[in-house]
Write a protein that holds these residues in place. Sequence first.
Motif, PDB file in Angstrom:
ATOM      1  N   ALA A  48       0.603  -1.363  -0.073  1.00 47.07           N
ATOM      2  CA  ALA A  48      -0.025  -0.027  -0.066  1.00 47.07           C
ATOM      3  C   ALA A  48       0.892   1.332  -0.160  1.00 47.07           C
ATOM      4  CB  ALA A  48      -0.826  -0.042   1.335  1.00 47.07           C
TER       5      ALA A  48
ATOM      6  N   VAL B  94       0.533   5.532   0.372  1.00 39.56           N
ATOM      7  CA  VAL B  94      -0.343   6.653   0.880  1.00 39.56           C
ATOM      8  C   VAL B  94       0.273   7.851   0.276  1.00 39.56           C
ATOM      9  CG1 VAL B  94      -1.485   8.050   2.554  1.00 39.56           C
ATOM     10  CG2 VAL B  94      -1.604   5.236   2.494  1.00 39.56           C
ATOM     11  N   GLU B  95      -0.272   8.803  -0.539  1.00 39.96           N
ATOM     12  CA  GLU B  95       0.402   9.782  -0.930  1.00 39.96           C
ATOM     13  C   GLU B  95      -0.222  11.179  -0.678  1.00 39.96           C
ATOM     14  OE1 GLU B  95       1.996  10.634  -5.410  1.00 39.96           O
ATOM     15  OE2 GLU B  95      -0.124  11.596  -5.227  1.00 39.96           O
TER      16      GLU B  95
ATOM     17  N   PRO C  16      -5.094  13.150   1.134  1.00 39.08           N
ATOM     18  CA  PRO C  16      -4.180  11.771   0.868  1.00 39.08           C
ATOM     19  C   PRO C  16      -5.044  10.662  -0.134  1.00 39.08           C
ATOM     20  CG  PRO C  16      -4.859  11.883   3.056  1.00 39.08           C
ATOM     21  CD  PRO C  16      -5.456  13.135   2.517  1.00 39.08           C
TER      22      PRO C  16
ATOM     23  N   VAL D  31      -4.736   6.356  -1.343  1.00 45.41           N
ATOM     24  CA  VAL D  31      -4.107   5.284  -1.183  1.00 45.41           C
ATOM     25  C   VAL D  31      -4.249   4.672  -2.186  1.00 45.41           C
ATOM     26  CG1 VAL D  31      -6.046   4.134   0.024  1.00 45.41           C
ATOM     27  CG2 VAL D  31      -3.716   3.141   0.314  1.00 45.41           C
TER      28      VAL D  31
ATOM     29  N   TRP E 260     -13.235  -1.604   3.587  1.00 44.31           N
ATOM     30  CA  TRP E 260     -12.530  -0.673   4.304  1.00 44.31           C
ATOM     31  C   TRP E 260     -12.613  -0.748   5.912  1.00 44.31           C
ATOM     32  CZ3 TRP E 260      -8.325   1.287   1.103  1.00 44.31           C
ATOM     33  CH2 TRP E 260      -8.775   1.110  -0.272  1.00 44.31           C
TER      34      TRP E 260
ATOM     35  N   TYR F 120      -7.627   2.279  -6.172  1.00 43.65           N
ATOM     36  CA  TYR F 120      -7.264   3.649  -5.610  1.00 43.65           C
ATOM     37  C   TYR F 120      -8.376   4.092  -4.743  1.00 43.65           C
ATOM     38  CZ  TYR F 120      -3.935   3.162  -9.173  1.00 43.65           C
ATOM     39  OH  TYR F 120      -3.099   2.737 -10.383  1.00 43.65           O
TER      40      TYR F 120
ATOM     41  N   GLN G  46      -9.735   7.818  -2.164  1.00 44.17           N
ATOM     42  CA  GLN G  46      -9.429   8.988  -1.252  1.00 44.17           C
ATOM     43  C   GLN G  46      -9.934   8.929   0.088  1.00 44.17           C
ATOM     44  OE1 GLN G  46     -11.701  12.072  -3.148  1.00 44.17           O
ATOM     45  NE2 GLN G  46     -11.238  13.660  -1.515  1.00 44.17           N
ATOM     46  N   LEU G  47      -8.693   9.480   0.990  1.00 44.67           N
ATOM     47  CA  LEU G  47      -9.010   9.272   2.379  1.00 44.67           C
ATOM     48  C   LEU G  47      -9.071  10.973   3.014  1.00 44.67           C
ATOM     49  CD1 LEU G  47      -5.664   7.091   3.269  1.00 44.67           C
ATOM     50  CD2 LEU G  47      -8.215   6.253   3.024  1.00 44.67           C
TER      51      LEU G  47
ATOM     52  N   LEU H  21      -1.355   5.320   7.712  1.00 42.70           N
ATOM     53  CA  LEU H  21      -2.134   6.559   7.151  1.00 42.70           C
ATOM     54  C   LEU H  21      -1.136   7.384   6.885  1.00 42.70           C
ATOM     55  CD1 LEU H  21      -5.748   6.628   8.703  1.00 42.70           C
ATOM     56  CD2 LEU H  21      -5.105   5.503   6.561  1.00 42.70           C
TER      57      LEU H  21
ATOM     58  N   PRO I 285       1.382   9.520   5.083  1.00 45.89           N
ATOM     59  CA  PRO I 285       1.871   9.662   3.722  1.00 45.89           C
ATOM     60  C   PRO I 285       3.337   9.172   3.550  1.00 45.89           C
ATOM     61  CG  PRO I 285       0.501  11.506   4.174  1.00 45.89           C
ATOM     62  CD  PRO I 285       0.947  10.681   5.474  1.00 45.89           C
TER      63      PRO I 285
END
Length: 531
Positions: free
Chosen positions: A240, A242-243, A258, A260, A463, A490, A492-493, A524, A526
């Motif tokens: 995984a 996370v960006e 962010p 994932v 999730w 993909y 979005q968080l 979580l 990034p």
Amino acid sequence: MMANCCGLLTYQKKPVPLKSVEVKLEVRGHVAKVVSTLSYENEEDKPIEADFVFPLPGDAAVCHFSAKTGQTEIVAEVKEKQEAREEYDDALSYGYQAYLLEESEPSADVFSLCVGSLPPGESASIRLEYVTELAVQADDGLKFCLPAVLHPRYQPLGSEGSSLQVTSVPASLVPYNLSFSARLSSPRPVSKVESNCPLDHLQYLNTKQTRATVNLAEGYKFDRDVELLIYYKDAHRPTAVVEAGQASAKPGTLMGDPVVMLSLYPGFPQPEMSSVSSCGEFVFLLDRSDSMKNCIGSAKDTLLLLLKSLPMGCYFNIYSFGWSYEHMFPKSVEYSEETIEEALKIVKEMCTDQGGTNILGALQHIYSQSYIPNQPRQLFVFTDGDVWNIKEVLDLVKKNSGSHRCFSFGFGQGASSAFINGLAKEGGGHAQFITENDMMQPKVMQSLRFALQTAVMDISVNWNLPKGVSVTVLSPPITKLIQGQRSLVYAQLTGQSSETAAGCGTVKYRLAGHRFRNQQHFSLKPAEDTG
């Protein structure tokens, strides 16, 4: 046949001289961001109006485009197609510099740009950024391909379809060098990088070897597609990434939150996998149109290897198509020494004598055939993807996806990734690309192994996140799971969490009548890199 070049072309299809190419590649896990800068110069004594035509992966997302002429730089905005065309025409009528970027109607992996008027002696610098997923090869390597924009693409005279057959340009005729650098990062260590072109040594940026750089050797002539194969250690372990969102964007928006990326490799239980099907109806569809002239031999070799590898007791039939279609047997026959001997003899004699590319009629006939009880249908398509009605064909495959799986093979360096990948995606199968230098056997056996696996049903992703954090899934629902093939999700968080907080993604599915799940836990926090 007529040549249809890529690159910057005048309205008379004459190439504008290319002066330099600079490409920066950033790979994160299974996704690549490509930044290309191409410089052209009008060496004529009068203004020219030109189009910029360039091939992209079929699933690529263009995220930045800019064009600079002299001291003027234009950055593209996304607009509705008709509105964009009207604004472009208005700008030209007032004598302004204007650029129009749009996806080619016939093929989703060819983009075209109307540059407008380029004064004599003036240079045009074009910067293009796009993001694309990297395909997993039979040996677990991730493949990136940079198309050589000077290669001509071919199409039959009078054809409205986009053409995709590529021929090589001698290095001595290429008047420029390519500057190419790659930066790699992944949760798993980078074990090696290979290429069909000379590379400098791989350099690691940390002790864990999860970050590295590699460059194309200086002075390389861009006379063929540049292929890069990236290998990670423990490639089949789920990961995984996370960006972080962009600092300038508002929290709660796609660009501000962010995101994932889960890379999943479902490990199917051994008892269910040991009952791999030895039966099935295998329908092979071979492209014999004119555009296959240079790669029909490779396509036939692929088909012959598959035929020799089928399990006894299954059923099969062979179709071929051009303007029309033919079938070897009126309906699928049982695989035996007699039937396979007859099939091998006929395939060896096949050639490109069928004219144009009308795959739709052949598919419609195949789908109209009644199914054989307890013999799941598996469709194998062999083509260069030079198809003028891509959307109509893919819609037909998707409509019939509940009754079969589609495995596609693309041949030649110019094979349409949009079409080849689209067939496999809509048909729940797997796509392979075979060029003259590729090792065919492992790819063929991988696809056959996938086809013999029992189909996975009722796939869902759930999730589990800390309180105050919500998830919005960005990717389409997973419609297939195959042992040894990764699936990317993909999401979005949104919301606040501590730096030590963790989440979990769970894939649930049904296989051979039993329900299973695979989990992937992730932090979580990034990653250090942003992109």
